[in-house]
Design a protein around this motif. Structure first.
Motif, PDB file in Angstrom:
ATOM      1  N   UNK A  48       0.858  -1.184   0.000  1.00  0.00           N
ATOM      2  CA  UNK A  48       0.000   0.000   0.000  1.00  0.00           C
ATOM      3  C   UNK A  48       0.889   1.227   0.000  1.00  0.00           C
ATOM      4  N   UNK A  49       0.634   2.164  -0.913  1.00  0.00           N
ATOM      5  CA  UNK A  49       1.362   3.435  -0.962  1.00  0.00           C
ATOM      6  C   UNK A  49       0.357   4.568  -0.936  1.00  0.00           C
ATOM      7  N   UNK A  50       0.627   5.565  -0.097  1.00  0.00           N
ATOM      8  CA  UNK A  50      -0.204   6.760  -0.111  1.00  0.00           C
ATOM      9  C   UNK A  50       0.670   8.013  -0.257  1.00  0.00           C
ATOM     10  N   UNK A  51       1.930   7.919   0.140  1.00  0.00           N
ATOM     11  CA  UNK A  51       2.878   9.016  -0.031  1.00  0.00           C
ATOM     12  C   UNK A  51       3.858   8.676  -1.144  1.00  0.00           C
ATOM     13  N   UNK A  52       4.416   9.702  -1.763  1.00  0.00           N
ATOM     14  CA  UNK A  52       5.405   9.485  -2.813  1.00  0.00           C
ATOM     15  C   UNK A  52       6.625   8.762  -2.258  1.00  0.00           C
ATOM     16  N   UNK A  53       7.192   7.909  -3.086  1.00  0.00           N
ATOM     17  CA  UNK A  53       8.423   7.252  -2.688  1.00  0.00           C
ATOM     18  C   UNK A  53       8.326   5.749  -2.779  1.00  0.00           C
ATOM     19  N   UNK A  54       9.351   5.123  -2.268  1.00  0.00           N
ATOM     20  CA  UNK A  54       9.512   3.675  -2.371  1.00  0.00           C
ATOM     21  C   UNK A  54       9.249   3.006  -1.033  1.00  0.00           C
ATOM     22  N   UNK A  55       8.437   1.960  -1.081  1.00  0.00           N
ATOM     23  CA  UNK A  55       8.188   1.122   0.093  1.00  0.00           C
ATOM     24  C   UNK A  55       8.783  -0.247  -0.190  1.00  0.00           C
ATOM     25  N   UNK A  56       9.697  -0.678   0.684  1.00  0.00           N
ATOM     26  CA  UNK A  56      10.348  -1.971   0.453  1.00  0.00           C
ATOM     27  C   UNK A  56       9.869  -2.990   1.456  1.00  0.00           C
ATOM     28  N   UNK A  57       9.615  -4.195   0.932  1.00  0.00           N
ATOM     29  CA  UNK A  57       9.157  -5.281   1.790  1.00  0.00           C
ATOM     30  C   UNK A  57       9.753  -6.572   1.259  1.00  0.00           C
ATOM     31  N   UNK A  58      10.922  -6.910   1.757  1.00  0.00           N
ATOM     32  CA  UNK A  58      11.577  -8.129   1.297  1.00  0.00           C
ATOM     33  C   UNK A  58      11.982  -8.031  -0.158  1.00  0.00           C
ATOM     34  N   UNK A  59      11.579  -9.025  -0.948  1.00  0.00           N
ATOM     35  CA  UNK A  59      11.934  -9.030  -2.375  1.00  0.00           C
ATOM     36  C   UNK A  59      11.069  -8.075  -3.195  1.00  0.00           C
TER      37      UNK A  59
END
Lengths: 109, 115
Positions: A48-59
């Motif tokens: 889930x993304x709501x703000x600009x940028x990168x969200x990392x979760x494992x692979x």
């Protein structure tokens, strides 16, 4: 109208990296989901993304640019089990999700 | 049993039959949804129930009739369907249908074929 675009199908090699893009034009935006759906199974939540940028979760990583109406899902170190459809969905208002048609990802050995 | 369950998993019916799809969620959620998924098309939201009240009916034909007797159960009653109604019908639930963040949990779906 509301519109979400994803590539219909992509092919990648086991162990490699693949990026699945999603562009959207919607009259509202309260966040963007990525779901994975294996053939014949239920969609399952990935990110889930709501703000600009990168969200990392494992692979798996997911990126969002609200100004560009653009997101991507990045899958690293691909495994055969990653063969599935990947669905992009935008939260319009309080709860309405607008869905893309999904990207079928085929992983080859 | 955990998560969201749906029965039956597969259903074949004639255009004159009447059948019902059942969905049950064991997550303590207050919102439940019916979606239609056709090949190579986006998920189509059909109905939304929030705290047992129907809050959304996306211009669905009357041959589809939902029922939500409590927060854990959702039904979709089918009658005089058309062949173009053949699809995967997915049920989902979420904490509620009023918050901005609304992760939905899906059942495995019912594969419906109308002859």
């Amino acid at each position: 109208g509301q519109n979400i675009d994803q590539p219909t199908e992509m092919t990648a090699t086991e162990g490699a990296i693949v990026q699945i893009n999603c562009t959207y034009q919607t009259s509202g935006f309260n966040g963007l989901f990525w779901y994975q759906q294996h053939a014949g199974e239920a969609p399952t939540f990935l990110s889930y993304n709501v703000l600009d940028g990168l969200e990392e979760k494992g692979r798996f990583s997911s990126f969002l640019s609200r100004s560009k109406g653009y997101s991507y899902l990045l899958l690293k170190e691909l495994q055969m089990k990653d063969s599935a459809s990947y669905l992009c969905a935008v939260i319009m208002g309080n709860y309405q999700l607008i869905w893309g048609a999904g990207t079928k990802l085929i992983i080859k050995p | 049993e955990t998560g969201v369950t749906q029965t039956p998993r597969h259903l074949v019916m004639g255009m004159t039959n009447k059948k019902s799809l059942k969905c049950e969620q064991h997550l303590g959620h207050n919102a439940m949804y019916w979606y239609k998924q056709s090949a190579k098309k986006p998920l189509e939201l059909m109905f939304v129930y929030n705290f047992k009240e129907q809050t959304e009916n996306n211009s669905v034909p009357s041959r589809f009739s939902p029922e939500c007797p409590n927060s854990s159960h959702l039904f979709l009653h089918l009658h005089t369907l058309q062949p173009e109604d053949s699809a995967l019908y997915l049920c989902a639930s979420s904490q509620d249908a009023t918050s901005g963040y609304n992760e939905q949990f899906f059942g495995p779906g019912t594969r419906l074929t109308v002859l």
